[in-house]
Write a protein that holds these residues in place. Structure first.
Motif: not given
Length: 159
Positions: A40-65
């Motif tokens: 996973n660190p090698i894949i993250g390095l290749i694709i520019g350090g993107v951490d997929f595990s923190n990608l999400y969409y807020v469906m309802s409620g408020s979350v700090p930017e």
């Protein structure tokens, strides 16, 4: 009932299954470490350090930017954590590939062992059982006393 249970446990298949589960658990720890700590660190390095595990969409409620997934969940917002799903898919594919390579290596070792066992030369071919039985039948029918592989001989030694 205790005797039946003891017989069930003593069967080879149950013991093989238990050993397989224990080895599988140990293998899972090794593969998880390989995926999490090396691949996973090698894949993250290749694709520019993107951490997929923190990608999400807020469906309802408020979350700090810019908040991470755990912060978004802790705030009580309903989040669609598609990044965790992508990470799970990547982990599955990597683990499946590692298991594929392992099975392929084990099969190659088994094939070599089988080939070594086949190197023993076979015995020279003689008459088949059917041929011998046919010769015996023919001798009994004609009253002759000698038989050779593949044919019959008369009392004078001629065919």
């Amino acid at each position: 009932m205790i005797k039946e249970f003891r017989d069930f446990i003593a069967k080879g298949n149950v013991m093989d299954l238990a050993v397989g589960i224990i080895i599988g658990a140990a293998f899972t720890a090794i593969v998880s470490s390989l995926v999490d700590d090396i691949i996973n660190p090698i894949i993250g390095l290749i694709i520019g350090g993107v951490d997929f595990s923190n990608l999400y969409y807020v469906m309802s409620g408020s979350v700090p930017e810019g908040a991470g997934l755990q912060t978004a969940k802790d705030s009580g917002a309903a989040v669609f954590a598609y990044g965790s799903f992508i990470t799970a898919i990547i982990n599955f594919l990597i683990i499946a590939f590692v298991v594929f390579l392992l099975v392929k290596a084990v099969n190659r070792i088994k094939d070599r062992a089988v080939r070594k066992g086949e190197e023993v030369p076979s015995a020279p071919k003689g008459p088949t059982q059917e041929e011998l039985l046919t010769d015996i039948r023919n001798l009994l029918a004609t009253g002759r006393s000698e038989v050779t592989p593949g044919g019959t001989r008369g009392p004078t030694g001629t065919m």
